[in-house]
Design an enzyme around this catalytic site. Structure first.
Site, mmCIF file in Angstrom:
data_model
loop_
_atom_site.group_PDB
_atom_site.id
_atom_site.type_symbol
_atom_site.label_atom_id
_atom_site.label_comp_id
_atom_site.label_asym_id
_atom_site.label_seq_id
_atom_site.Cartn_x
_atom_site.Cartn_y
_atom_site.Cartn_z
ATOM 1 N N ASN A 29 0.831 -1.211 0.000
ATOM 2 C CA ASN A 29 0.000 0.000 0.000
ATOM 3 C C ASN A 29 0.872 1.270 0.000
ATOM 4 O OD1 ASN A 29 -1.581 2.189 0.844
ATOM 5 N ND2 ASN A 29 -3.009 0.848 1.921
ATOM 6 N N ASP A 88 -0.678 -5.499 11.599
ATOM 7 C CA ASP A 88 -1.971 -6.145 11.424
ATOM 8 C C ASP A 88 -2.924 -5.501 12.421
ATOM 9 O OD1 ASP A 88 -3.497 -7.894 9.922
ATOM 10 O OD2 ASP A 88 -3.394 -9.477 11.410
ATOM 11 N N TYR A 170 -14.442 -0.158 9.232
ATOM 12 C CA TYR A 170 -15.541 -0.002 10.186
ATOM 13 C C TYR A 170 -15.674 1.434 10.705
ATOM 14 C CZ TYR A 170 -15.279 -5.139 10.315
ATOM 15 O OH TYR A 170 -15.276 -6.473 9.980
ATOM 16 N N LYS A 191 -7.929 11.777 12.988
ATOM 17 C CA LYS A 191 -7.960 10.334 13.285
ATOM 18 C C LYS A 191 -6.543 9.792 13.504
ATOM 19 C CE LYS A 191 -9.000 5.803 11.552
ATOM 20 N NZ LYS A 191 -9.258 4.954 10.396
#
Ligand code: IMP
Length: 213
Positions: A29, A88, A170, A191
């Site tokens: 990514n 993770d 989510y 965030k």
């Protein structure tokens, strides 16, 4: 010469000239990669899997976040013999015994979308009073053959409906303790400053900045 090419050449020359330590972030990514390079600064050159011609999807077959993070960092360390870290993340819901946890990306099935995962979670929690949940990120670092783990946790709850347009996963149904908006209603800067990933990454960076082999 285009600005982007000039910047690229400048960076390559800088890292070559000063022989900056290279470290691999086991990700494909480019956004994650850029973000972490900005946070680490010039003390390390962070390379992604594409930069070392590793185009495989490393299978995440462990049953814990720690296990999956370690699988990815070990794969790179063993195959490429380079210092490496990987991350993770999972959403752990208290009344579901920590689910979806390590299965967060594929909670509603192998090829599902974020929408399906949220829908499933909202259905599971219908009429459930305890909606406590946490996001947890684990980073596994292997440097000079030694293994280290860094963790970032944020606690909050699952809302009863989606709110907000931004973010991913989510975000529209997770509300941090002490806030009256979901992650999805925050700017990415806001965030990142308080998120699970931000906490874990800052711990990693503190460690790397003080590390000497
Ligand atoms: P990963 O380990 O970063 O790929 O995250 C695994 C899964 O957890 C993602 O596919 C998302 O469903 C979920 N997830 C991770 N981080 C976040 C977040 O910051 N917000 C919302 N969902 C997230």
């Amino acid at each position: 010469m285009p600005q982007i090419l000039r910047l690229y050449l400048w960076h390559s020359l800088f890292y070559t000239y000063y022989d900056i330590m290279k470290i691999i972030f086991a990700t494909h990514n480019p956004n994650k990669l850029r973000e972490i390079q900005e946070m680490i600064g010039n003390s390390y050159q962070v390379l992604g899997l594409n930069d070392i011609d590793c185009h495989e999807e490393i299978p995440e077959t462990a049953e814990t976040l720690e296990g999956n993070a370690l699988i990815k960092s070990s794969y790179v360390y063993d195959h490429f013999n380079m210092n490496c870290f990987s991350d993770d993340t999972g959403l752990e819901v208290a009344s579901l015994g920590g689910a979806p946890g390590v299965y967060s990306a594929r909670y509603a099935g192998e090829a599902c979308k974020a929408e399906d995962n949220m829908q499933k979670l909202l259905e599971e929690l219908q009429d459930v009073e305890n909606r406590d949940a946490q996001f947890r990120t684990v980073i596994s670092l292997i440097i000079d053959g030694k293994k280290y783990f860094f963790e970032g946790v944020v606690k909050g709850e699952i809302t009863t409906q989606k709110s907000g347009q931004d973010g991913f996963g989510y975000d529209p149904i997770f509300q941090l303790k002490g806030f009256n908006k979901t992650f999805s209603e925050m700017s990415s800067t806001e965030k990142n400053e308080i998120s699970h990933r931000g906490i874990a990454v800052r711990k990693l960076i503190d460690f790397l900045k003080n590390y000497s082999s």
